[in-house]
Design a protein around this motif. Sequence first.
Motif, PDB file in Angstrom:
ATOM      1  N   GLY A 167       0.453  -1.140   0.488  1.00 60.65           N
ATOM      2  CA  GLY A 167       0.232  -0.083   0.118  1.00 60.65           C
ATOM      3  C   GLY A 167       0.984   1.236   0.486  1.00 60.65           C
ATOM      4  N   LYS A 168       1.798   1.577   0.488  1.00 56.86           N
ATOM      5  CA  LYS A 168       2.731   2.360   0.284  1.00 56.86           C
ATOM      6  C   LYS A 168       3.558   2.114  -0.721  1.00 56.86           C
ATOM      7  CE  LYS A 168       2.756   1.610   5.484  1.00 56.86           C
ATOM      8  NZ  LYS A 168       4.230   1.226   6.945  1.00 56.86           N
ATOM      9  N   MET A 169       3.652   1.815  -2.189  1.00 62.21           N
ATOM     10  CA  MET A 169       4.523   1.358  -2.833  1.00 62.21           C
ATOM     11  C   MET A 169       4.426   2.058  -3.809  1.00 62.21           C
ATOM     12  SD  MET A 169       6.427  -1.878  -4.169  1.00 62.21           S
ATOM     13  CE  MET A 169       7.987  -2.127  -4.603  1.00 62.21           C
ATOM     14  N   THR A 170       5.031   2.960  -4.433  1.00 58.04           N
ATOM     15  CA  THR A 170       5.194   3.840  -5.812  1.00 58.04           C
ATOM     16  C   THR A 170       4.965   2.696  -7.227  1.00 58.04           C
ATOM     17  OG1 THR A 170       6.681   4.673  -6.306  1.00 58.04           O
ATOM     18  CG2 THR A 170       5.151   5.552  -4.967  1.00 58.04           C
ATOM     19  N   MET A 171       4.816   3.587  -8.256  1.00 60.87           N
ATOM     20  CA  MET A 171       4.373   2.312  -8.994  1.00 60.87           C
ATOM     21  C   MET A 171       5.605   2.451 -10.153  1.00 60.87           C
ATOM     22  SD  MET A 171       3.078   0.695 -11.780  1.00 60.87           S
ATOM     23  CE  MET A 171       1.438   0.500 -11.543  1.00 60.87           C
ATOM     24  N   ILE A 172       6.601   3.927 -10.228  1.00 57.96           N
ATOM     25  CA  ILE A 172       7.833   3.697  -9.940  1.00 57.96           C
ATOM     26  C   ILE A 172       8.310   3.133  -9.027  1.00 57.96           C
ATOM     27  CG2 ILE A 172       9.607   5.345 -10.231  1.00 57.96           C
ATOM     28  CD1 ILE A 172       7.614   5.925 -12.286  1.00 57.96           C
ATOM     29  N   ILE A 177      11.828  -1.728  -8.773  1.00 57.79           N
ATOM     30  CA  ILE A 177      12.783  -2.643  -7.935  1.00 57.79           C
ATOM     31  C   ILE A 177      12.655  -4.568  -8.271  1.00 57.79           C
ATOM     32  CG2 ILE A 177      12.664  -3.674  -5.475  1.00 57.79           C
ATOM     33  CD1 ILE A 177      11.686  -1.083  -4.537  1.00 57.79           C
ATOM     34  N   VAL A 178      10.547  -4.157  -9.141  1.00 57.71           N
ATOM     35  CA  VAL A 178      10.365  -5.310  -9.448  1.00 57.71           C
ATOM     36  C   VAL A 178      10.505  -5.604 -11.250  1.00 57.71           C
ATOM     37  CG1 VAL A 178       8.274  -7.595  -8.640  1.00 57.71           C
ATOM     38  CG2 VAL A 178       9.015  -5.405  -7.414  1.00 57.71           C
ATOM     39  N   GLY A 179       9.941  -4.881 -11.277  1.00 57.23           N
ATOM     40  CA  GLY A 179       9.556  -4.808 -12.491  1.00 57.23           C
ATOM     41  C   GLY A 179      10.580  -5.251 -13.670  1.00 57.23           C
ATOM     42  N   LYS A 180      11.995  -4.167 -13.414  1.00 61.42           N
ATOM     43  CA  LYS A 180      13.642  -4.283 -14.152  1.00 61.42           C
ATOM     44  C   LYS A 180      13.682  -6.107 -14.332  1.00 61.42           C
ATOM     45  CE  LYS A 180      17.799  -3.053 -13.052  1.00 61.42           C
ATOM     46  NZ  LYS A 180      18.376  -2.551 -14.371  1.00 61.42           N
ATOM     47  N   HIS A 181      13.790  -6.987 -12.756  1.00 62.39           N
ATOM     48  CA  HIS A 181      13.340  -8.664 -12.685  1.00 62.39           C
ATOM     49  C   HIS A 181      12.496  -8.918 -13.587  1.00 62.39           C
ATOM     50  CE1 HIS A 181      17.990  -7.473 -10.904  1.00 62.39           C
ATOM     51  NE2 HIS A 181      16.142  -6.529  -9.870  1.00 62.39           N
ATOM     52  N   ALA A 182      11.490  -8.960 -14.328  1.00 60.86           N
ATOM     53  CA  ALA A 182      10.454  -9.473 -15.047  1.00 60.86           C
ATOM     54  C   ALA A 182      10.788 -10.017 -16.043  1.00 60.86           C
ATOM     55  CB  ALA A 182       9.893  -9.287 -13.973  1.00 60.86           C
ATOM     56  N   ARG A 183      10.740 -10.716 -16.533  1.00 59.80           N
ATOM     57  CA  ARG A 183      10.722 -11.015 -18.624  1.00 59.80           C
ATOM     58  C   ARG A 183       9.112 -11.412 -18.622  1.00 59.80           C
ATOM     59  NH1 ARG A 183      13.976  -8.203 -17.211  1.00 59.80           N
ATOM     60  NH2 ARG A 183      16.489  -8.956 -17.392  1.00 59.80           N
TER      61      ARG A 183
END
Length: 475
Positions: A167-172, A177-183
């Motif tokens: 709930g505290k995490m922004t989209m950026i 943090i996460v999207g960069k490592h998702a394929r």
Amino acid sequence: MLHLRLILNYGRIIGRTAFTGGRRFNSHRANVVDELSARGLLHDTTSPSLPEVTSRKSTVYLGVDPSADSLHVGNLVALMTLLHFHIRGHQVIALVGGGTGMIGDPSGRSSERNLLSEDDLARNVESITTQMHRFLERGAAYAAKRMPSVTETQVTPKVVNNSDWLGKMTMIEFLRIVGKHARVNQMIAKDSVKARLESESGISFTEFSYQLLQAYDFYVLHKEYHCNIQIGGSDQWGNITAGTNLIRHLTTDYVGFAAEAYGLTIPLLTTSSGEKFGKSAGNAVWLKEEKTPVFDFYQFFVRVEDEDVEKYLRMLTFLSEEEITELMEWQKADPELRVAQKRLAEELTQLVHGEDGLFRARTMTQVLYGTNIEELEADDILEAFEGDPRLVQLGWGDVWRKEVVELTRKYGMIPSKTTARRTINQKGFYLNNERLDDSDKKLDRRDFIKDRFAILRAGKKKHLIIVTQVPDRYQ
């Protein structure tokens, strides 16, 4: 002689080795992974070294979906798996998905979930948090009686809510943090996503992203609590491996060393015909008494099919293999007694609802199915049926010399006096488990067991329990 031997051995562990499915079984195993495998609670692991890993104290987490305000029987396989870790001294964490619950997990579903309102979700999270604490507390007490040889000093379990960090995490932040490592090619290849992509309804970006949120949960728990094992249903494999991969990416140091994280999946609870239990299956039996009364919970397991009872005894109780073997021998010798089903019902009712719940379920069974009703006490009946419309407390003047057919109509047991008379004339009406033949019958003192209660029954399922006090002058 067979019946005598089985009766003498019922409930007692005998000193012999049993065989099931080609595997040699002992009473209980010290290593939790070996125990889970022997009980049919292990579907797959991300590493063959997990038995060695769990020989040391680990931190294990299970995610719980708050899409309803109660867990259900289908959740018991995962809950029992967590409990096996807990009683062996591992740190266990139940994660209630207050954050991911705003989205919904596509795993095992053929269509998009309806989004819950924030108020409904908050109520569900609060209810399930309380339920998890209660289950683990009662489960530890239950296990101490059934498996004292493996029960160790337990670490206080934790129940956390992932909305505290999601709930505290922004989209950026999420993308960095996460999207960069998702394929994306790997995400699409996961079974839960692939099935939805091939369906007519497809999958939304919201549910497609769910696996990344669950992966981040695992990373947060690893970072904050040194959590190194996630457990979940077999349909959670893709989400779990997304978490182990993310932990590896985010903890790799400059020489290439990364933290070890593991996944363990468990089979879904099904009947012998392959039917699943759960909310989406439409046959949920809830663990919350307000949704499924303790009597109905107990009777659900009494009615389990013969083909399923052995599997459920092994997966959902802490009975030893020797005890289960003895029960099944007795069951096969006389299936109509339903000895194995009754033991299953007793074990699970005690586990979920405690000693008090089991006592009430037994009392209600005696009352409603007419077994040894003379042994009952009115106060126990009042406690067991508290809030149940089938029980009425009446003054003596309201029952003495009153027609049975009028009482059944007045208190909603049978819709009319005519129907009640017809049922009596058709030999389908019982007073205190004795067939009633007189359709003009009026109650008097002799009809009240221990001068306190009388039990009326029409057919097998319609009951009226009358509790009163016969005055001294009539005794």
